[in-house]
Design an enzyme around this catalytic site. Structure first.
Site, PDB file in Angstrom:
ATOM      1  N   HIS A  57       0.802  -1.230   0.000  1.00  0.00           N
ATOM      2  CA  HIS A  57       0.000   0.000   0.000  1.00  0.00           C
ATOM      3  C   HIS A  57       0.839   1.288   0.000  1.00  0.00           C
ATOM      4  CE1 HIS A  57       1.160  -0.325   4.165  1.00  0.00           C
ATOM      5  NE2 HIS A  57       0.848   0.947   4.295  1.00  0.00           N
ATOM      6  N   HIS A  72       1.806   6.930  -0.879  1.00  0.00           N
ATOM      7  CA  HIS A  72       0.884   6.152  -0.042  1.00  0.00           C
ATOM      8  C   HIS A  72      -0.412   5.962  -0.811  1.00  0.00           C
ATOM      9  CE1 HIS A  72      -1.340   4.773   3.431  1.00  0.00           C
ATOM     10  NE2 HIS A  72      -0.200   4.724   4.086  1.00  0.00           N
TER      11      HIS A  72
END
Length: 151
Positions: A57, A72
């Site tokens: 992620h 992110h």
């Protein structure tokens, strides 16, 4: 000056608009957020450098001067335990050299939203001083084009 490229195509906005107080207040560093389209796509490295961290992620790439850029994918997506993300980087992963535009992760933002998370992608100049990010893009951006300069 370090040119930081957009890791995804979408709409560039200020970090203050991200629905996460840590990013929104710039506590990790200054940067820009990109809200991607809903189709699955590959996320690319924003700069030339070495991979410092690589998670499904999120990842960090640092240049030769030690300036790290965090990408992110979505907000609170660590809670998904990698579901909906595929690491694409072959080889050693962390410490591996990459070029801006190298595919890093494949994901489906619509999947993230369906699971109740924001798909906003903060792109952060880690530990940079306030005002270090200049010439920030706003509005529509294409993956690989300059997102901001790190002075």
């Amino acid at each position: 000056m370090l040119s930081v490229c957009s890791p995804v195509s979408g709409i560039a906005t200020e970090l203050a608009e991200v629905p996460d107080p840590v990013f929104a207040r710039g506590l990790v560093g200054p940067g820009i957020a990109v809200t991607p389209g809903s189709e699955p796509h590959d996320v690319v490295a924003p700069i030339d450098g070495a991979v410092v961290k690589l998670h499904a992620h999120a990842f960090v790439v640092a240049d030769d001067q030690g300036r790290g850029v965090l990408v992110h994918l979505g907000i609170d997506t660590v809670r998904l335990d990698g579901a909906g993300f595929e690491i694409l980087l072959d080889g050693a992963g962390e410490r591996q050299r990459v070029r801006a535009g190298t595919p890093m992760v494949r994901w489906n933002p619509a999947d993230v939203v369906a699971r109740g998370h924001s798909a906003a992608v903060p792109v952060v100049a880690l530990d940079a001083a306030e005002g270090a990010v200049t010439q920030a893009a706003t509005g529509e951006v294409t993956r690989g084009e300059q997102l901001f300069l790190w002075a």
